[in-house]
Design an enzyme around this catalytic site. Structure first.
Site, short mmCIF file in Angstrom:
data_model
loop_
_atom_site.label_atom_id
_atom_site.label_comp_id
_atom_site.label_asym_id
_atom_site.label_seq_id
_atom_site.Cartn_x
_atom_site.Cartn_y
_atom_site.Cartn_z
N HIS A 58 -41.77 -45.89 14.75
CA HIS A 58 -43.09 -45.45 14.30
C HIS A 58 -43.87 -44.84 15.46
O HIS A 58 -44.62 -43.88 15.28
CB HIS A 58 -43.85 -46.64 13.72
CG HIS A 58 -45.23 -46.31 13.27
ND1 HIS A 58 -46.35 -46.87 13.83
CD2 HIS A 58 -45.68 -45.46 12.31
CE1 HIS A 58 -47.42 -46.39 13.24
NE2 HIS A 58 -47.06 -45.53 12.32
N GLU A 61 -42.94 -41.30 15.69
CA GLU A 61 -43.59 -40.47 14.65
C GLU A 61 -44.91 -39.91 15.16
O GLU A 61 -45.25 -38.75 14.91
CB GLU A 61 -43.81 -41.30 13.39
CG GLU A 61 -44.55 -40.54 12.29
CD GLU A 61 -45.21 -41.45 11.29
OE1 GLU A 61 -46.37 -41.18 10.92
OE2 GLU A 61 -44.58 -42.44 10.87
N HIS A 62 -45.66 -40.72 15.87
CA HIS A 62 -46.94 -40.28 16.45
C HIS A 62 -46.71 -39.32 17.62
O HIS A 62 -47.34 -38.27 17.72
CB HIS A 62 -47.75 -41.48 16.93
CG HIS A 62 -48.40 -42.27 15.84
ND1 HIS A 62 -49.76 -42.39 15.71
CD2 HIS A 62 -47.87 -42.97 14.80
CE1 HIS A 62 -50.05 -43.14 14.65
NE2 HIS A 62 -48.91 -43.51 14.10
N GLU A 138 -54.34 -48.56 14.04
CA GLU A 138 -53.71 -48.43 12.72
C GLU A 138 -53.25 -49.79 12.20
O GLU A 138 -53.45 -50.13 11.02
CB GLU A 138 -52.53 -47.46 12.79
CG GLU A 138 -51.85 -47.21 11.46
CD GLU A 138 -50.68 -46.25 11.56
OE1 GLU A 138 -50.04 -46.00 10.52
OE2 GLU A 138 -50.40 -45.76 12.67
#
Length: 448
Positions: A58, A61-62, A138
């Site tokens: 993840h 992904e950023h 997040e």
């Protein structure tokens, strides 16, 4: 360049090619469309992370939106904004996808930018530290949503110590601890030609996209062995054979200062490639997938005990998850859980009536067709199918399988799911010591 061509519905044409390096390209040409959605997939998700790398997928992904040697984060964002396009990414437990939706004339730009991101991300140390804080925010945002908390904890209960039970985004502890070098190593180890799948749907020229993919990957410096084959799909193993999945029932109560209790009841489901997935889709529609479903009618319409109530399922290579959810007043949890358990048991012991079966089949068929009206859903369907099963059915073939579902199949599958160890998650204004009380909430369900 091995190729497969399949004519689908309404004149659409699906083509699949395997390029040097084992790269796979799949397109679905949709007549009359003026847009295209393109996605770059890697069959790498949170379950593939090793110790010391948890949260890395993840994190990537950023970070892939933060820049390459040829463009910074602003240039990436501006490229899509300048043409009215949309770009985003999604991380799952078994794959990651970077995608964009643009006008057909802007597909060359979209493909170039996405391939540059995937092959040439710099993972700048300063950007890394800044994005770490964004990801922590997040996670904090998700922790403030009791529904998200309930679903996340429920998955952990169902899958136990198996990697599928880990949160996709990691935890605050793992995100704070993971160093930039570990994420970079994860990137270099998992992002490679044989894992890359590029899919596009809309007004797309397959041959032109294949040429662009090869050019983009070469520009990114990835090696392209002409004899390399695509990475094999995940091996399907027996999900009950001591792979780390929970072997007994469990109850978990989490305290949150909320006005409502979030209740989840369920257990293991079906793997993504199981032939009975069509039966499960109809079962889910009948039990809790619509306003006419049993759960909605019994819990919301007849008794007014919940606003949101539904059943759900998710499938992975070697396991799945099935559950029932309701959001209700804290003092109604016991009554709601009894109704959830009763309706599940009723479906597992008695075949559904023909009119209810046909309504469920009609709902699944209608949602399937309506859900494939846009280029994004078609692009996603190509990618997920290629990564998970490789069995690309036409819409007509899929509808035929749904329409073939029988009442006995639904009863038998409901009974099989009901026989699995069941897990109960309750999130709300209860103390942690309420677990003993929660064990009494659910009628007839044993607890560890």
């Amino acid at each position: 360049m091995p190729e497969l061509t399949v004519e689908t519905d309404a004149g659409a044409l699906v083509r699949r090619s395997v390029l040097p390096g084992g790269i796979r390209v799949l397109t679905e040409a949709m007549p009359g469309q003026r847009s295209v959605t393109v996605g770059a997939w890697v069959a790498v998700g949170s379950r593939d992370e090793t110790d010391g790398h948890h949260g890395s997928t993840h994190f990537l992904e950023h970070l892939l939106f933060k820049g390459t040697p040829s463009r910074d984060a602003m240039a990436i964002a501006s490229a899509f904004d300048a043409v009215g396009g949309e770009a985003n990414a999604a991380t799952g437990k078994e794959h990651t996808c970077y995608f964009a939706r643009v006008l057909d004339a802007d597909l060359p730009m979209a493909g170039e930018v996405i391939l540059d991101m995937v092959t040439s991300a710099t993972l700048d140390p300063e950007e890394f530290d800044a994005e770490r804080e964004v990801i922590l925010e997040e996670i904090a945002m998700n922790e403030d949503d009791p529904g998200d908390v309930a679903h996340e904890r429920f998955a952990t209960q169902v899958f136990g110590s198996h990697a599928l039970g880990r949160p996709i985004g990691g935890t605050p502890e793992t995100i704070r601890a993971v160093p930039r070098d570990a994420v970079y190593e994860h990137y270099r180890r998992t992002y490679r030609p044989s894992e890359l799948v590029v899919t596009a749907a809309g007004n797309v020229d397959h041959d032109a996209l294949c040429a662009q993919v090869l050019d983009g990957v070469r520009t990114g410096g990835w090696p392209l062995d002409a004899q390399a084959a695509p990475a094999p799909r995940r091996q399907v193993v027996d999900s009950t054979a001591g792979a780390g999945f929970a072997t007994g029932p469990s109850t978990r109560v989490l305290h949150r200062t909320t006005e409502q209790a979030n209740v989840l009841l369920g257990g293991l489901g079906l793997p993504a490639g199981d032939d009975r997935r069509f039966v499960l889709a109809v079962l889910n529609a009948i039990l809790g997938g619509s306003m006419s479903s049993r759960l909605f009618q019994e819990i919301r319409e007849k008794r007014g005990l919940a606003y949101a109530v539904f059943s759900f399922s998710s499938g992975f290579a070697d396991a799945g998850m099935f559950g029932l959810y309701a959001g209700c007043a804290p003092n109604k949890v016991e009554q709601v859980l009894e109704l959830l358990a009763d309706q599940w048991l009723l479906l597992a012991t008695n075949p559904v009536e023909i009119d209810e079966l046909q309504r469920g089949i009609g709902q699944v068929c209608g949602q399937l067709v309506l859900g494939l009206e846009d280029t994004g859903s078609r692009m996603s369907r190509l990618g997920r199918t290629e990564i998970s099963t490789g069995e690309l059915l036409t819409v007509t073939e899929t509808l035929d399988r749904v329409r073939a579902v029988t009442p006995e199949q639904i009863r038998d599958l409901a009974a099989e799911l009901h026989a699995q160890p069941r897990h109960l998650t309750v999130v709300g204004p209860f103390t942690e010591h309420a677990a003993d009380g929660a064990a009494r909430f659910e009628k007839g369900v044993p607890h560890a």
